[in-house]
Design a protein around this motif. Structure first.
Motif, short mmCIF file in Angstrom:
data_model
loop_
_atom_site.label_atom_id
_atom_site.label_comp_id
_atom_site.label_asym_id
_atom_site.label_seq_id
_atom_site.Cartn_x
_atom_site.Cartn_y
_atom_site.Cartn_z
N HIS A 1 0.64 -1.31 -0.19
CA HIS A 1 0.06 0.05 -0.01
C HIS A 1 0.79 1.26 -0.04
O HIS A 1 0.40 2.21 -0.41
N THR A 2 2.02 1.21 0.40
CA THR A 2 2.96 2.51 0.46
C THR A 2 3.41 2.96 -0.80
O THR A 2 3.54 3.94 -0.88
N ARG A 3 3.14 2.05 -2.04
CA ARG A 3 3.69 2.56 -3.40
C ARG A 3 2.26 2.30 -4.26
O ARG A 3 2.44 2.54 -5.64
N CYS A 4 1.27 1.85 -3.89
CA CYS A 4 -0.05 1.66 -4.74
C CYS A 4 -0.70 2.94 -5.11
O CYS A 4 -1.17 3.57 -4.00
N PRO A 5 -0.83 3.21 -6.06
CA PRO A 5 -1.72 4.50 -6.40
C PRO A 5 -3.11 4.18 -6.37
O PRO A 5 -3.89 5.36 -6.09
N PHE A 6 -3.65 2.96 -6.03
CA PHE A 6 -5.00 3.01 -5.79
C PHE A 6 -5.46 2.54 -4.40
O PHE A 6 -6.49 2.13 -3.96
N ALA A 7 -4.34 2.51 -3.30
CA ALA A 7 -4.44 2.30 -1.81
C ALA A 7 -5.55 3.18 -1.31
O ALA A 7 -5.72 4.24 -1.55
N ALA A 8 -6.47 2.29 -0.52
CA ALA A 8 -7.58 2.81 0.25
C ALA A 8 -7.37 2.67 1.65
O ALA A 8 -6.36 1.85 2.19
N ASP A 9 -8.16 3.18 2.64
CA ASP A 9 -7.86 2.86 4.06
C ASP A 9 -7.83 1.36 4.45
O ASP A 9 -6.96 1.13 5.37
N GLU A 10 -8.90 0.81 3.72
CA GLU A 10 -8.74 -0.75 4.12
C GLU A 10 -7.41 -1.38 3.72
O GLU A 10 -7.01 -2.43 4.55
N CYS A 11 -6.74 -1.09 2.62
CA CYS A 11 -5.33 -1.49 2.44
C CYS A 11 -4.57 -1.40 3.33
O CYS A 11 -3.58 -2.20 3.87
N ARG A 12 -4.49 -0.14 4.03
CA ARG A 12 -3.64 0.12 5.36
C ARG A 12 -4.16 -0.56 6.40
O ARG A 12 -3.42 -0.93 7.28
N ALA A 13 -5.27 -1.26 6.53
CA ALA A 13 -5.67 -1.72 7.77
C ALA A 13 -5.71 -3.27 7.86
O ALA A 13 -5.48 -4.15 8.75
N SER A 14 -6.00 -3.96 6.79
CA SER A 14 -6.13 -5.27 6.77
C SER A 14 -5.32 -6.04 5.57
O SER A 14 -5.48 -5.48 4.48
N GLU A 15 -4.89 -6.97 5.68
CA GLU A 15 -3.97 -7.94 4.77
C GLU A 15 -4.85 -8.33 3.57
O GLU A 15 -5.61 -9.35 4.33
N GLU B 1 -8.78 -16.10 -6.21
CA GLU B 1 -9.23 -16.54 -7.60
C GLU B 1 -10.28 -15.53 -8.27
O GLU B 1 -11.37 -15.50 -7.74
N VAL B 2 -9.81 -14.73 -9.08
CA VAL B 2 -10.63 -14.22 -9.79
C VAL B 2 -11.05 -14.52 -11.38
O VAL B 2 -11.94 -14.07 -11.85
N ALA B 3 -10.39 -15.37 -11.70
CA ALA B 3 -10.68 -16.14 -13.04
C ALA B 3 -9.82 -17.55 -12.87
O ALA B 3 -8.92 -17.61 -11.92
N PRO B 4 -10.26 -18.59 -13.67
CA PRO B 4 -9.42 -19.89 -13.66
C PRO B 4 -8.19 -19.52 -13.73
O PRO B 4 -7.66 -19.20 -14.75
N GLY B 5 -7.41 -20.01 -12.84
CA GLY B 5 -5.97 -19.89 -13.03
C GLY B 5 -5.18 -18.54 -12.83
O GLY B 5 -3.92 -18.31 -12.50
N CYS B 6 -6.23 -17.52 -12.13
CA CYS B 6 -5.58 -16.11 -12.00
C CYS B 6 -6.10 -15.95 -10.62
O CYS B 6 -7.09 -15.70 -10.36
N GLN B 7 -5.10 -15.49 -9.93
CA GLN B 7 -5.24 -15.05 -8.25
C GLN B 7 -4.52 -13.70 -8.10
O GLN B 7 -3.75 -13.26 -8.66
N VAL B 8 -5.53 -12.80 -7.22
CA VAL B 8 -4.91 -11.58 -6.77
C VAL B 8 -5.03 -11.58 -5.40
O VAL B 8 -5.78 -12.04 -4.67
N ALA B 9 -4.18 -10.80 -4.27
CA ALA B 9 -4.38 -10.45 -3.23
C ALA B 9 -4.61 -8.98 -3.00
O ALA B 9 -3.38 -8.28 -2.74
N CYS B 10 -5.52 -8.41 -3.50
CA CYS B 10 -5.82 -7.03 -3.47
C CYS B 10 -7.39 -6.87 -3.21
O CYS B 10 -8.18 -7.32 -3.93
N HIS B 11 -7.48 -5.91 -2.39
CA HIS B 11 -9.02 -5.74 -1.95
C HIS B 11 -9.78 -5.21 -3.00
O HIS B 11 -10.72 -5.66 -3.33
#
Length: 77
Positions: free
Chosen positions: A41-55, A60-70
């Motif tokens: 979150h310290t370098r993300c232009p899209f960071a919001a309060d929840e990004c600073r509060a919880s990991e 999985e957002v599509a078959p074989g595609c995973q993200v760790a982003c609120h």
């Protein structure tokens, strides 16, 4: 944003082709003592309060595609 920045750094073997290089701004997270919440979150232009509060969980957002982003999970970026 991190994935997009990494992909923009891949060299293109054709010298006639150019691509916009994405350079991230902000503070580099300390790998030994990462920040609370999302460690990027310290370098993300899209960071919001929840990004600073919880990991974010790895989701999985599509078959074989995973993200760790609120925000990506909700389709906001």
């Amino acid at each position: 944003p991190y994935t997009r920045a990494l992909l923009s750094a891949i060299p293109i073997p054709d010298p006639t082709v150019s691509r916009e290089r994405i350079l991230l701004q902000g503070d580099l997270p300390n790998p030994k003592n990462p920040p609370a919440g999302c460690r990027f979150h310290t370098r993300c232009p899209f960071a919001a309060d929840e990004c600073r509060a919880s990991e974010p969980a790895l989701t999985e957002v599509a078959p074989g595609c995973q993200v760790a982003c609120h925000r990506a999970v909700r389709g906001e970026i």
